[in-house]
Design a protein around this motif. Sequence first.
Motif, PDB file in Angstrom:
ATOM      1  N   ILE A 119     -11.349  -0.369   0.671  1.00  0.00           N
ATOM      2  CA  ILE A 119     -10.003   0.561   0.116  1.00  0.00           C
ATOM      3  C   ILE A 119     -10.779   1.708  -1.239  1.00  0.00           C
ATOM      4  O   ILE A 119     -11.101   2.705  -1.330  1.00  0.00           O
ATOM      5  N   GLU A 120     -11.915   0.508  -1.924  1.00  0.00           N
ATOM      6  CA  GLU A 120     -12.508   1.779  -2.977  1.00  0.00           C
ATOM      7  C   GLU A 120     -13.071   3.179  -2.469  1.00  0.00           C
ATOM      8  O   GLU A 120     -13.122   4.087  -3.383  1.00  0.00           O
ATOM      9  N   THR A 147     -13.536   3.796   0.568  1.00  0.00           N
ATOM     10  CA  THR A 147     -13.029   5.246   1.689  1.00  0.00           C
ATOM     11  C   THR A 147     -11.875   5.588   1.911  1.00  0.00           C
ATOM     12  O   THR A 147     -10.989   6.500   1.441  1.00  0.00           O
ATOM     13  N   ARG A 148     -10.716   4.462   0.289  1.00  0.00           N
ATOM     14  CA  ARG A 148      -9.676   4.981  -0.328  1.00  0.00           C
ATOM     15  C   ARG A 148      -8.248   4.508   1.362  1.00  0.00           C
ATOM     16  O   ARG A 148      -7.495   5.138   0.914  1.00  0.00           O
ATOM     17  N   GLU A 173      -3.160   5.066 -14.359  1.00  0.00           N
ATOM     18  CA  GLU A 173      -4.338   4.046 -12.786  1.00  0.00           C
ATOM     19  C   GLU A 173      -2.887   3.360 -13.155  1.00  0.00           C
ATOM     20  O   GLU A 173      -2.564   3.365 -13.744  1.00  0.00           O
ATOM     21  N   THR A 191      -6.281   8.453  -6.263  1.00  0.00           N
ATOM     22  CA  THR A 191      -7.535   7.950  -6.377  1.00  0.00           C
ATOM     23  C   THR A 191      -6.841   7.018  -7.695  1.00  0.00           C
ATOM     24  O   THR A 191      -8.072   6.482  -8.009  1.00  0.00           O
ATOM     25  N   SER A 235       0.938  -1.368  -0.466  1.00  0.00           N
ATOM     26  CA  SER A 235       0.241   0.253   0.027  1.00  0.00           C
ATOM     27  C   SER A 235       0.550   1.509  -0.044  1.00  0.00           C
ATOM     28  O   SER A 235       0.179   1.489  -1.158  1.00  0.00           O
ATOM     29  N   LYS A 273       1.375   4.054  -3.468  1.00  0.00           N
ATOM     30  CA  LYS A 273       0.972   5.623  -2.958  1.00  0.00           C
ATOM     31  C   LYS A 273       2.117   6.701  -3.382  1.00  0.00           C
ATOM     32  O   LYS A 273       1.813   7.650  -4.271  1.00  0.00           O
ATOM     33  N   LYS A 313      -4.743   7.837   3.384  1.00  0.00           N
ATOM     34  CA  LYS A 313      -5.494   8.233   2.469  1.00  0.00           C
ATOM     35  C   LYS A 313      -4.836   7.366   1.335  1.00  0.00           C
ATOM     36  O   LYS A 313      -3.567   8.244   1.243  1.00  0.00           O
ATOM     37  N   LEU A 314      -5.290   7.005   0.405  1.00  0.00           N
ATOM     38  CA  LEU A 314      -4.954   6.144  -1.026  1.00  0.00           C
ATOM     39  C   LEU A 314      -5.131   7.329  -2.092  1.00  0.00           C
ATOM     40  O   LEU A 314      -6.021   7.535  -1.572  1.00  0.00           O
ATOM     41  N   LYS A 343      -5.879   1.550  -8.332  1.00  0.00           N
ATOM     42  CA  LYS A 343      -7.751   0.976  -7.768  1.00  0.00           C
ATOM     43  C   LYS A 343      -7.021  -0.603  -7.928  1.00  0.00           C
ATOM     44  O   LYS A 343      -6.944  -1.289  -8.234  1.00  0.00           O
ATOM     45  N   ASN A 390      -6.319   1.916   3.463  1.00  0.00           N
ATOM     46  CA  ASN A 390      -6.729   0.297   3.243  1.00  0.00           C
ATOM     47  C   ASN A 390      -6.621  -0.128   5.090  1.00  0.00           C
ATOM     48  O   ASN A 390      -5.613  -0.105   5.847  1.00  0.00           O
TER      49      ASN A 390
END
Length: 446
Positions: free
Chosen positions: A150-151, A153-154, A136, A166, A116, A120, A163-164, A169, A156
């Motif tokens: 994750i999708e 709230t962004r 992407e 956008t 993760s 980033k 925060k990851l 994917k 993990n």
Amino acid sequence: MSRKLLANQQAIRFYSSTYNSIYESIKIKLQNHLKNHEFQFKAHHHTYSDTSIRNQHKISGDGLWSPTLHFEKNQLSPSSSSLYSSLSSTSELDQTNCNNDKPRRVTVIGGGSWGSAISKVIAGNVTKYPDLFDPEIVLYLRDENLRLVIEKTRVNIRYLQIKLPTNIKPVSDLKEAISRSDVLIFAIPHEYIKDVCFKIPKRSILTPRPVGVSLIKGLHIDGNGNLERTTQIISRMLDIPVGALSGANVALSVAKEEFSEATLSPPLPSSPKVDEMLNKLFATSYFKISTCYDTPTVEICGALKNVISCGAGIIDGIGYGVNTKAAAIRAGIRESIRFVSIFHPEYKLSTFFENCGIADAIGSSFGGRNRKVIEQFVKSTKSLAVLEREILGGQKLQGPSTGEVVNRLLDNRNLCDQFPFFTTIHRICNREEEPRAILKALELSC
Ligand SMILES: NC(=O)c1ccc[n+]([C@@H]2O[C@H](COP(=O)([O-])OP(=O)(O)OC[C@H]3O[C@@H](n4cnc5c(N)ncnc54)[C@H](O)[C@@H]3O)[C@@H](O)[C@H]2O)c1
Ligand SMILES: O=P(O)(O)OC[C@H](O)CO
């Protein structure tokens, strides 16, 4: 890239108009070839500016860089012709999609803390270099529920409270995750790499022909009881060129953009275009990348530092302070160099001074998960599995299992006596010895 190989009575000279990296890959090929034919050689490496030689061999261009490999024994076998043809053949990397000019699609395999955090980093760089990368990136993780979180709230939530971006994917279907990718980044605990590779089709049937980079710190044993590195396993199972990235990189600190460094070993045989592309994929102002072509040492250092940091946890657990921990780190580095000199005799000592070496051993011995869990292991009677669950909540310890592999490799060669520090850590983690046995091991390891 123009290449010309010449053989004469004293030396093989390899002329290249490109970079040091090519020299390194050629040197490794030569070393492997000559090992098979029981030749010894010494490698010298210097600039050749003699214009008569350049004219003689029709070499043009400014700043020609020409390493020369001098052989100790002047006995090239008839099969050396196969060596010449292999050296002058197209590099494996030339056949991958990374060597063309189309933006590359990147997939990170492993949605734990490091997968993760590095996603980033990479997500920022693919945006910065639109000509080089698809905007992407894909993050493969096994758990569909976590993927949905994750999708939405962004974040993990299980592994990394950051925060990851956008443009990451999350995908939980492995085949979908890799189906269009040119670069595969592996970030799962080493225990699972064979299972995961088993589920991925070989490069020959993948349409983009990807390159791989392993971020995994761990070692393996092959069917003959010999050391096998993670890059070798991935390369063998998927038939792709694979490099490594390793360093003092606690995931949360990298994700918080605290200044860190890492050592990149691009896939070999090297391609300047791929090297540059990978550098741009990882490097940021807060994540400084240095390149090192001594891949085996880079990988082995990354694995052995997890054993060293278990040693540091034992020192903390018995209540000793920084003097003893510093001695333990030094013993660990000393045994790491000894280990690498046995299992990869062509190693470079300088690799230990890259970030993947001593720096990672120090960082993990103060701030890593192995240190933290092993300290509690020493202070309690709980098992490693229970403590891993209680303290890490789903994250995985790599040190004790790596200590086990190291011990088996050494035992297979009757070498445990020469590695008292690593051997004692392994025995303490199995509760076969009292934690204070580490003090005797430090004495013996000098
Ligand atoms: N976390 C770090 O700070 C860090 C930094 C540098 C390198 N690394 C290395 O990166 C690699 C990945 O470690 P991590 O810390 O991201 O993992 P982690 O401990 O944070 O997470 C565990 C990972 O293991 C996966 N997993 C669990 N069981 C599995 C199974 N049966 N099959 C396949 N996958 C399974 C999970 O999905 C998750 O991705 C390791 O080799 C580690 O040494 C970690
Ligand atoms: O938390 P550890 O002990 O697994 O170490 C994490 C990273 O490898 C540090 O470089």
